[in-house]
Design a protein around this motif. Structure first.
Motif, PDB file in Angstrom:
ATOM      1  N   HIS A 238       0.689  -1.523  -0.268  1.00  0.00           N
ATOM      2  CA  HIS A 238       0.253   0.017  -0.011  1.00  0.00           C
ATOM      3  C   HIS A 238       0.814   1.173  -0.142  1.00  0.00           C
ATOM      4  N   ILE A 239       2.044   0.833  -0.400  1.00  0.00           N
ATOM      5  CA  ILE A 239       2.851   1.751   0.251  1.00  0.00           C
ATOM      6  C   ILE A 239       2.929   3.426  -1.580  1.00  0.00           C
ATOM      7  N   PRO A 240       2.969   4.635  -1.643  1.00  0.00           N
ATOM      8  CA  PRO A 240       2.793   5.183  -3.278  1.00  0.00           C
ATOM      9  C   PRO A 240       4.261   5.288  -2.934  1.00  0.00           C
ATOM     10  N   ARG A 241       4.949   5.016  -4.705  1.00  0.00           N
ATOM     11  CA  ARG A 241       6.422   4.978  -4.577  1.00  0.00           C
ATOM     12  C   ARG A 241       7.420   6.043  -5.743  1.00  0.00           C
ATOM     13  N   ASN A 242       6.145   7.092  -5.956  1.00  0.00           N
ATOM     14  CA  ASN A 242       5.991   8.034  -6.802  1.00  0.00           C
ATOM     15  C   ASN A 242       7.190   8.744  -5.675  1.00  0.00           C
ATOM     16  N   GLY A 243       8.392   9.722  -6.292  1.00  0.00           N
ATOM     17  CA  GLY A 243       9.300  10.461  -5.856  1.00  0.00           C
ATOM     18  C   GLY A 243      10.378   9.707  -5.211  1.00  0.00           C
ATOM     19  N   LEU A 244      10.610   7.915  -5.193  1.00  0.00           N
ATOM     20  CA  LEU A 244      11.996   7.327  -5.126  1.00  0.00           C
ATOM     21  C   LEU A 244      12.475   6.685  -6.047  1.00  0.00           C
ATOM     22  N   MET A 245      14.041   7.035  -5.596  1.00  0.00           N
ATOM     23  CA  MET A 245      14.829   6.486  -6.206  1.00  0.00           C
ATOM     24  C   MET A 245      14.505   5.135  -7.001  1.00  0.00           C
ATOM     25  N   LEU A 246      14.925   5.135  -8.462  1.00  0.00           N
ATOM     26  CA  LEU A 246      15.030   3.785  -8.533  1.00  0.00           C
ATOM     27  C   LEU A 246      15.428   2.711  -7.896  1.00  0.00           C
ATOM     28  N   SER A 247      16.610   2.937  -6.974  1.00  0.00           N
ATOM     29  CA  SER A 247      16.759   1.237  -6.355  1.00  0.00           C
ATOM     30  C   SER A 247      16.194   1.404  -5.438  1.00  0.00           C
ATOM     31  N   THR A 248      15.475   2.147  -4.613  1.00  0.00           N
ATOM     32  CA  THR A 248      14.772   1.649  -3.605  1.00  0.00           C
ATOM     33  C   THR A 248      13.031   1.519  -4.344  1.00  0.00           C
ATOM     34  N   LYS A 249      12.750   1.978  -5.207  1.00  0.00           N
ATOM     35  CA  LYS A 249      11.677   0.704  -6.030  1.00  0.00           C
ATOM     36  C   LYS A 249      11.633  -0.195  -6.216  1.00  0.00           C
ATOM     37  N   ILE A 250      12.902  -0.339  -6.845  1.00  0.00           N
ATOM     38  CA  ILE A 250      13.383  -2.147  -6.934  1.00  0.00           C
ATOM     39  C   ILE A 250      13.602  -2.866  -5.931  1.00  0.00           C
ATOM     40  N   SER A 251      14.238  -2.522  -4.997  1.00  0.00           N
ATOM     41  CA  SER A 251      14.142  -3.346  -3.549  1.00  0.00           C
ATOM     42  C   SER A 251      12.827  -3.434  -3.011  1.00  0.00           C
ATOM     43  N   MET A 252      11.616  -2.782  -3.051  1.00  0.00           N
ATOM     44  CA  MET A 252      10.438  -2.136  -2.102  1.00  0.00           C
ATOM     45  C   MET A 252      10.083  -3.877  -3.631  1.00  0.00           C
ATOM     46  N   ALA A 253      10.369  -3.396  -4.948  1.00  0.00           N
ATOM     47  CA  ALA A 253       9.398  -4.901  -5.414  1.00  0.00           C
ATOM     48  C   ALA A 253       9.873  -6.013  -4.882  1.00  0.00           C
ATOM     49  N   VAL A 254      10.945  -5.721  -5.370  1.00  0.00           N
ATOM     50  CA  VAL A 254      11.854  -7.702  -4.844  1.00  0.00           C
ATOM     51  C   VAL A 254      11.303  -8.397  -3.682  1.00  0.00           C
ATOM     52  N   SER A 255      10.712  -6.862  -2.663  1.00  0.00           N
ATOM     53  CA  SER A 255      10.819  -7.487  -1.404  1.00  0.00           C
ATOM     54  C   SER A 255       9.356  -8.078  -1.556  1.00  0.00           C
ATOM     55  N   ASP A 256       8.447  -7.463  -1.541  1.00  0.00           N
ATOM     56  CA  ASP A 256       7.443  -8.080  -1.971  1.00  0.00           C
ATOM     57  C   ASP A 256       6.952  -9.134  -3.283  1.00  0.00           C
ATOM     58  N   ARG A 257       7.554  -9.303  -4.434  1.00  0.00           N
ATOM     59  CA  ARG A 257       7.815 -10.555  -5.253  1.00  0.00           C
ATOM     60  C   ARG A 257       8.197 -11.556  -4.530  1.00  0.00           C
ATOM     61  N   LEU A 258       9.201 -11.709  -3.302  1.00  0.00           N
ATOM     62  CA  LEU A 258      10.060 -12.756  -2.787  1.00  0.00           C
ATOM     63  C   LEU A 258       9.018 -12.945  -1.145  1.00  0.00           C
ATOM     64  N   ASN A 259       8.071 -12.064  -1.436  1.00  0.00           N
ATOM     65  CA  ASN A 259       7.805 -12.064   0.464  1.00  0.00           C
ATOM     66  C   ASN A 259       8.610 -12.358   1.167  1.00  0.00           C
ATOM     67  N   MET A 260       9.575 -11.011   1.373  1.00  0.00           N
ATOM     68  CA  MET A 260      10.603 -11.298   2.044  1.00  0.00           C
ATOM     69  C   MET A 260      10.406 -10.804   3.195  1.00  0.00           C
ATOM     70  N   VAL A 261       9.290  -9.392   3.646  1.00  0.00           N
ATOM     71  CA  VAL A 261       8.737  -8.515   4.477  1.00  0.00           C
ATOM     72  C   VAL A 261       7.293  -8.631   4.720  1.00  0.00           C
ATOM     73  N   LYS A 262       6.505  -8.923   5.425  1.00  0.00           N
ATOM     74  CA  LYS A 262       4.983  -8.721   5.743  1.00  0.00           C
ATOM     75  C   LYS A 262       4.707  -8.048   7.000  1.00  0.00           C
ATOM     76  N   MET A 263       2.988  -7.951   6.784  1.00  0.00           N
ATOM     77  CA  MET A 263       2.511  -7.820   7.875  1.00  0.00           C
ATOM     78  C   MET A 263       1.481  -8.955   8.150  1.00  0.00           C
ATOM     79  N   ILE A 264       1.533  -9.153   9.211  1.00  0.00           N
ATOM     80  CA  ILE A 264       1.054 -10.438   9.620  1.00  0.00           C
ATOM     81  C   ILE A 264      -0.421  -9.968  10.913  1.00  0.00           C
TER      82      ILE A 264
END
Length: 268
Positions: A238-264
């Motif tokens: 649910h986190i907006p990514r507009n204005g973020l560095m490309l490396s930050t956007k990629i790290s967020m996308a990889v984290s979510d795709r691989l289910n590395m960090v989550k809310m339970i």
């Protein structure tokens, strides 16, 4: 300022993240109280901070995620109780209070001593000193509010403890009525990444880490006692990514795709 241990010292990391987000990425989180406290933090803290944008925002995202769950809870249960386990220097009350809820913040005595210096107790927030994994704090809250629905947050807390201890706490809470709990966690692969990269960047590579969750469904099987999964959500969903560095956007996308960090989100 009281002497803090290695684990308790990590309480500054979320504060720095909220300050950074408020100054540079307010679309993710804006925390006026954190900005007000900036000048009161230890003088060398900002100078020795060498985090990347991604690691700075990871802490702010945790607060943004908890805010969303707390507000949703209070929309349906305006007179409910919010409990923050391992509260550190969190300023959730200032961002989310609805003028009706009761708030409790739980942490070790010396952490609360420092918290009081920066954040004196508001009218409807009570600070409880003690061990988050013992029953004392929940018994005291139930003595104050015997049947009110309770919503517990545990932000950045469980990583540092063995699974048996976390499971024991979650099982213990089922004895105290209408309770929900929300916490952030990492998968086994996320644990490897956090140890090798994130904790080094925040200068805390010496902090031991143990607890991870690959599946919330498997976790509740270990807890038993009728505990149910209400949500298991990717951390950055649910986190907006507009204005973020490309490396930050990629790290967020990889984290979510691989289910590395989550809310339970769990309930009994």
């Amino acid at each position: 300022m009281p002497q803090l241990g290695i684990i308790e010292d990590t309480l500054f990391i979320p504060m720095l993240g909220r300050i950074y987000a408020s100054e540079h990425c307010p679309q993710i989180l804006y925390d006026q109280k954190a900005l007000e406290l900036k000048k009161k933090l230890p003088r060398n803290l900002l100078r020795r901070n060498r985090q990347s944008q991604y690691t700075m925002l990871a802490s702010a995202v945790r607060s943004a995620n908890f805010d969303r769950y707390i507000r949703a809870f209070l929309e349906h249960k305006a007179d409910g109780v919010i409990v923050q386990l391992g509260c550190g220097l969190e300023t959730t009350y200032d961002r989310c209070d609805n003028t009706k809820a009761r708030w409790y913040s739980v942490d070790l005595p010396h952490v609360l001593e420092y918290r009081r210096e920066l954040l004196p107790e508001p009218e409807r927030e009570t600070y409880l000193a003690g061990d988050a994994f013992a029953e004392d704090w929940i018994r005291q809250i139930r003595a104050d509010v015997s049947d009110a629905p309770i919503f517990i947050t545990a932000g950045g807390l469980f990583h540092y403890f063995e699974e048996s201890k976390v499971v024991g706490l979650l099982r213990m809470l089922t004895k105290f009525g209408d309770i929900q709990i929300i916490f952030d966690t990492i998968s086994k692969s996320g644990m490897t990444m956090m140890r090798s990269k994130y904790m080094k960047q925040v200068c805390r590579a010496d902090v031991p880490m143990f607890f991870y969750v690959d599946s919330a469904t498997e976790l509740v099987k270990k807890i038993g006692c009728g505990v149910r999964v209400l949500a298991e959500a990717p951390y950055y969903r649910h986190i907006p990514r507009n204005g973020l560095m490309l490396s930050t956007k990629i790290s967020m996308a990889v984290s979510d795709r691989l289910n590395m960090v989550k809310m339970i989100h769990l309930t009994a």
